[in-house]
Design an enzyme around this catalytic site. Sequence first.
Site, PDB file in Angstrom:
ATOM      1  N   ASP A  93    -120.117  99.587  73.441  1.00  0.00           N
ATOM      2  CA  ASP A  93    -119.337 100.272  72.412  1.00  0.00           C
ATOM      3  C   ASP A  93    -120.098 100.118  71.094  1.00  0.00           C
ATOM      4  O   ASP A  93    -120.121  99.043  70.507  1.00  0.00           O
ATOM      5  CB  ASP A  93    -117.943  99.613  72.327  1.00  0.00           C
ATOM      6  CG  ASP A  93    -117.064 100.221  71.243  1.00  0.00           C
ATOM      7  OD1 ASP A  93    -117.547 101.066  70.467  1.00  0.00           O
ATOM      8  OD2 ASP A  93    -115.873  99.833  71.169  1.00  0.00           O
TER       9      ASP A  93
ATOM     10  N   TRP B 276    -111.595  95.078  69.788  1.00  0.00           N
ATOM     11  CA  TRP B 276    -112.002  96.262  70.568  1.00  0.00           C
ATOM     12  C   TRP B 276    -112.493  95.862  71.950  1.00  0.00           C
ATOM     13  O   TRP B 276    -112.314  96.601  72.918  1.00  0.00           O
ATOM     14  CB  TRP B 276    -113.053  97.068  69.802  1.00  0.00           C
ATOM     15  CG  TRP B 276    -112.529  97.573  68.493  1.00  0.00           C
ATOM     16  CD1 TRP B 276    -112.989  97.265  67.253  1.00  0.00           C
ATOM     17  CD2 TRP B 276    -111.413  98.454  68.295  1.00  0.00           C
ATOM     18  NE1 TRP B 276    -112.234  97.893  66.297  1.00  0.00           N
ATOM     19  CE2 TRP B 276    -111.269  98.632  66.893  1.00  0.00           C
ATOM     20  CE3 TRP B 276    -110.527  99.120  69.145  1.00  0.00           C
ATOM     21  CZ2 TRP B 276    -110.275  99.432  66.339  1.00  0.00           C
ATOM     22  CZ3 TRP B 276    -109.529  99.924  68.589  1.00  0.00           C
ATOM     23  CH2 TRP B 276    -109.420 100.073  67.206  1.00  0.00           C
TER      24      TRP B 276
ATOM     25  N   LYS C 177    -116.965 106.297  62.252  1.00  0.00           N
ATOM     26  CA  LYS C 177    -117.438 105.142  61.492  1.00  0.00           C
ATOM     27  C   LYS C 177    -118.771 105.473  60.819  1.00  0.00           C
ATOM     28  O   LYS C 177    -118.905 105.359  59.618  1.00  0.00           O
ATOM     29  CB  LYS C 177    -117.594 103.926  62.410  1.00  0.00           C
ATOM     30  CG  LYS C 177    -116.370 103.613  63.277  1.00  0.00           C
ATOM     31  CD  LYS C 177    -115.293 102.871  62.528  1.00  0.00           C
ATOM     32  CE  LYS C 177    -113.944 102.850  63.226  1.00  0.00           C
ATOM     33  NZ  LYS C 177    -113.881 102.256  64.552  1.00  0.00           N
TER      34      LYS C 177
HETATM   35  C1  LIG Z   1    -112.814 101.979  65.538  1.00  0.00           C
HETATM   36  C2  LIG Z   1    -113.338 101.394  66.785  1.00  0.00           C
HETATM   37  C3  LIG Z   1    -112.823 101.746  68.036  1.00  0.00           C
HETATM   38  C4  LIG Z   1    -111.636 102.675  68.210  1.00  0.00           C
HETATM   39  O1  LIG Z   1    -112.010 103.974  67.974  1.00  0.00           O
HETATM   40  P1  LIG Z   1    -110.992 105.190  68.203  1.00  0.00           P
HETATM   41  O2  LIG Z   1    -111.909 106.359  68.103  1.00  0.00           O
HETATM   42  O3  LIG Z   1    -109.968 105.110  67.132  1.00  0.00           O
HETATM   43  O4  LIG Z   1    -110.401 105.048  69.554  1.00  0.00           O
HETATM   44  C5  LIG Z   1    -113.405 101.196  69.154  1.00  0.00           C
HETATM   45  N1  LIG Z   1    -114.430 100.343  69.058  1.00  0.00           N
HETATM   46  C6  LIG Z   1    -114.959  99.977  67.868  1.00  0.00           C
HETATM   47  C7  LIG Z   1    -116.098  99.019  67.829  1.00  0.00           C
HETATM   48  C8  LIG Z   1    -114.416 100.488  66.688  1.00  0.00           C
HETATM   49  O5  LIG Z   1    -114.931 100.129  65.514  1.00  0.00           O
END
Ligand SMILES: *Cc1c(COP(=O)(O)O)cnc(C)c1O
Length: 360
Positions: free
Chosen positions: A172, A103, A196
């Site tokens: 993030d 990511w 998540k």
């Molecule tokens: C799942 C995830 C993403 C991607 O998320 P989307 O909503 O599918 O774009 C980005 N960063 C992290 C840390 C993730 O776990």
Amino acid sequence: MPDRIYNFSPGPATLPREVLAQAAKDIVNYNDKGIGLIELSHRSKEFMAVAEETEALLRELLNVPDNYKVLFLQGGASTQFAMIPMNLLGPGKKATYLNTGTWAKKAIKEANIIASADVAYSSEDSSFNHVPAQSDYTVDPESEYLYFVSNNTIYGTQFHTFPETDKMLVCDMSSDILSRRIDINPFGIIFAGAQKNMGPAGATVVIIREDLLDRTPDSIPTMLRYKTHADKGSMFNTPPCFAIYAIGLVLKWLKKMGGVSALEEMNREKASLLYQAIDATDFIKGHARKDSRSMMNITFNLPSSELEDQFIEEGLAKGLDGLKGHRSIGGIRASIYNAFPRQGVLDLIEFMKEFEQKNG
Ligand SMILES: *Cc1c(COP(=O)(O)O)cnc(C)c1O
């Protein structure tokens, strides 16, 4: 089929049972008003109240200071990879990134499309099995911000202390927001896809310091400007209504459970039970270096990929679903976010022991 299995999926992930039950009822008939929740106009007073309550709960549970806006956007966490440099980096500007996994890499790629990413650290050579210590990198003095991924969902690593720098942090937090107490003040932007640890897919939460709203270059289109959404309370266009509502239910549940600090204790305990089971045997090898182990995604390997396939298949037959590691590293991954029950962790540990007895 059993009424409910243990879902170790990394996301969309398990949600509290009572949240699902309430949502199922409200989708058909919201608050006994004779109209389904997802039929409500986003401008109706019923939905406006839902959105306000969700935002207020998020602010309360995360202790969001008054000089930050909380936005509910679409496009997933992945759209933020581009929106952040679009809004914060004008022509010729740069930002520092810590490359701790898939990511982070995707965010670096987008930053390099818009401006320039200075990658100050990468753990790629060791299969992203750790996150850097403070002394492992330096932040370019010309950088506008330091970007990192607090929890690396795929590799099962996590920053246990956040980077300290005089630059603002951008993070993030998709896979560990609301799992532990944090101080928002060093951050310019925190963002997280809901699916998540916060709710269903469809909404991305962005927490942004207000003074950053005026930095966006004129060349950036309306929908991609944070200010557009901040000025309209995330209602510039139709927001992800169902996701906002469901996040609200999850937040109410979280508050009832004792808030973020109570969940942090539970998460710590669940993860340490699982890591103890991993450390107790040579049959199982944890992927993450001990100092970087994630409380949310626990990654490990068995002696062969055949045994791993067998483990996943037999686990599924026992009602332990979603244990397959990400395609980029294979192995096993148990995602145990806030709503994942302790009993599911105990069942997995018992299954791990049984499996080793038969195949070790
Ligand atoms: C799942 C995830 C993403 C991607 O998320 P989307 O909503 O599918 O774009 C980005 N960063 C992290 C840390 C993730 O776990």
